[in-house]
Design an enzyme around this catalytic site. Structure first.
Site, PDB file in Angstrom:
ATOM      1  CB  THR A  18      -0.882  -0.014   1.259  1.00 56.29           C
ATOM      2  OG1 THR A  18      -1.727  -1.156   1.171  1.00 56.29           O
ATOM      3  CG2 THR A  18      -1.707   1.234   1.392  1.00 56.29           C
ATOM      4  NE  ARG A  41      -8.300  -8.225   2.033  1.00 51.73           N
ATOM      5  CZ  ARG A  41      -7.240  -7.413   2.128  1.00 51.73           C
ATOM      6  NH1 ARG A  41      -7.087  -6.415   1.295  1.00 51.73           N
ATOM      7  NH2 ARG A  41      -6.354  -7.600   3.069  1.00 51.73           N
ATOM      8  CB  VAL A  42     -12.742  -3.639   2.736  1.00 47.33           C
ATOM      9  CG1 VAL A  42     -12.122  -2.347   3.228  1.00 47.33           C
ATOM     10  CG2 VAL A  42     -13.741  -3.336   1.614  1.00 47.33           C
ATOM     11  N   GLY A  43      -9.412  -4.299   3.118  1.00 46.04           N
ATOM     12  CA  GLY A  43      -8.335  -4.491   4.094  1.00 46.04           C
ATOM     13  C   GLY A  43      -8.292  -3.369   5.112  1.00 46.04           C
ATOM     14  CG  ASP A  44      -4.423  -2.413   6.516  1.00 46.91           C
ATOM     15  OD1 ASP A  44      -4.465  -3.159   5.512  1.00 46.91           O
ATOM     16  OD2 ASP A  44      -3.476  -1.634   6.738  1.00 46.91           O
ATOM     17  CB  THR A  88       2.028  -1.119   3.972  1.00 44.69           C
ATOM     18  OG1 THR A  88       2.024  -2.002   2.839  1.00 44.69           O
ATOM     19  CG2 THR A  88       3.446  -0.922   4.446  1.00 44.69           C
ATOM     20  N   GLY A  89       0.993  -4.060   4.685  1.00 48.39           N
ATOM     21  CA  GLY A  89       1.218  -5.458   5.027  1.00 48.39           C
ATOM     22  C   GLY A  89      -0.113  -6.176   4.980  1.00 48.39           C
ATOM     23  N   GLY A 109      -3.501  -6.866   5.684  1.00 47.83           N
ATOM     24  CA  GLY A 109      -4.550  -6.081   6.334  1.00 47.83           C
ATOM     25  C   GLY A 109      -5.265  -6.818   7.454  1.00 47.83           C
TER      26      GLY A 109
HETATM   27  N1  ASP Z   1      -2.623  -3.581   3.710  1.00 47.79           N
HETATM   28  C1  ASP Z   1      -3.070  -3.864   2.359  1.00 47.79           C
HETATM   29  C2  ASP Z   1      -4.288  -4.734   2.409  1.00 47.79           C
HETATM   30  O1  ASP Z   1      -4.347  -5.614   3.220  1.00 47.79           O
HETATM   31  C3  ASP Z   1      -2.051  -4.483   1.490  1.00 47.79           C
HETATM   32  C4  ASP Z   1      -0.607  -4.075   1.708  1.00 47.79           C
HETATM   33  O2  ASP Z   1      -0.322  -3.030   2.232  1.00 47.79           O
HETATM   34  O3  ASP Z   1       0.313  -4.834   1.377  1.00 47.79           O
HETATM   35  O4  ASP Z   1      -5.150  -4.555   1.577  1.00 47.79           O
END
Ligand code: ASP
Length: 297
Positions: free
Chosen positions: A150, A177-180, A200-201, A203
């Site tokens: 992200t 799907r919705v992440g963080d 980031t990572g 979610g």
């Molecule tokens: N955090 C983002 C998500 O889970 C993806 C990412 O940052 O790698 O959608």
């Protein structure tokens, strides 16, 4: 410091410079930050954000984005939005007002269309091709972390803090799907009385610890930006490992209201910073038991 910016991943180095240049010319903070993120959203070489982003399981690029104003604590966010150039700009368009700040799917798209946000199908020939190849490969299991990152920007100008994010989320995610990334407190948080954070990572991991809010709260308790970043990531990482035997990738950028930076991570992570005292610089952070080990990249 008069102004400062910190951004996630090497892909944001040029955007970090664009934001820095705008802030050096005393442009509006929100616009300066969005300009920097737009540079990443518009680049089809980055397969995790905006144009050329990773499609979901159905082959659609559906984006998430968020923006928070640290003065008012007002935020705007969009989830699973398709067909528009910039998730962060639409999110920013939702910042004003006390209700209807977070819209998803068709609701977000209707808002964006009605308010004249630039349209764009973010599916490129290349992202379509990688989706088609993946559909073939999917006949065998794939790691959930493959193919995402992200873009997050934290900006400070004369004591005002903002946080902004944009992503196409997990490659091959389930539709809806919705992440963080668009969730305040999780993917981003800004409070001008304290500072800001963004993640980031994976979610689904970041949401288990409300990581961005946790880091801001640690700063409120007196920890420095670096201590707060390490403490937020390491506490959640250890807790997940204890309970589940593993923790998925998580990285956090943090900035206090004076513009001092911090980073926490449980994987190798690159980030960029610039301020009224130093030019755009790319760094690498490596996880360790004592916290992130940061070197110039
Ligand atoms: N955090 C983002 C998500 O889970 C993806 C990412 O940052 O790698 O959608």
């Amino acid at each position: 410091m008069e102004w400062a910016v910190i951004t996630t991943w090497e892909m944001s180095l040029k955007g970090c410079g664009i934001t820095a240049e705008a802030l050096r010319h005393q442009e509006n903070l929100d616009e300066a930050v969005m300009k920097g993120i737009n540079d990443v959203e518009d680049n089809p070489e980055y397969h995790s954000v905006g144009f050329g982003g990773g499609p979901d399981r159905e082959g659609h690029v559906r984006c998430d984005g968020g923006f928070m104003d640290g003065d008012t604590l007002h935020f705007g966010a969009v989830g699973s939005m398709e067909g528009f150039r910039s998730a962060v700009r639409v999110a920013h368009g939702l910042v004003k007002g006390d209700a209807n700040n977070f819209l998803v799917g068709p609701g977000a798209e209707k808002f964006a269309a009605e308010h004249g946000f630039e349209r764009r199908d973010n599916l490129t020939e290349e992202s379509k091709k990688s989706w088609e190849e993946e559909v073939e490969k999917r006949k065998k299991p794939l790691s959930a972390y493959d193919g995402h990152d992200t873009v997050c920007f934290l900006g400070m100008q004369n004591g005002r803090c903002v946080a902004a994010t944009s992503t196409s989320g997990l490659f091959m995610k389930e539709p809806g799907r919705v992440g963080d990334t668009p969730l305040p407190g999780n993917g981003f948080y800004a409070d001008s009385e304290i500072g800001a954070a963004a993640g980031t990572g994976m979610g689904e991991e970041i949401m288990k610890g409300a990581l961005s809010f946790a880091a801001v709260l640690y700063m409120k308790q007196g920890y420095t930006a670096q201590e707060a970043a390490d403490k937020a990531v390491m506490t959640l990482d250890q807790s997940l490992k204890k309970r589940n035997g593993y923790a998925q990738p998580m990285s956090l950028i943090v900035m206090d209201k004076e513009g001092n930076f911090g980073v926490g991570t449980n994987i190798e992570f690159t980030f960029c910073t610039a301020s009224s005292q130093s030019g755009p610089t790319l760094y690498k952070a490596m996880p360790s038991e004592e916290g992130a080990v940061i070197t110039k990249a």
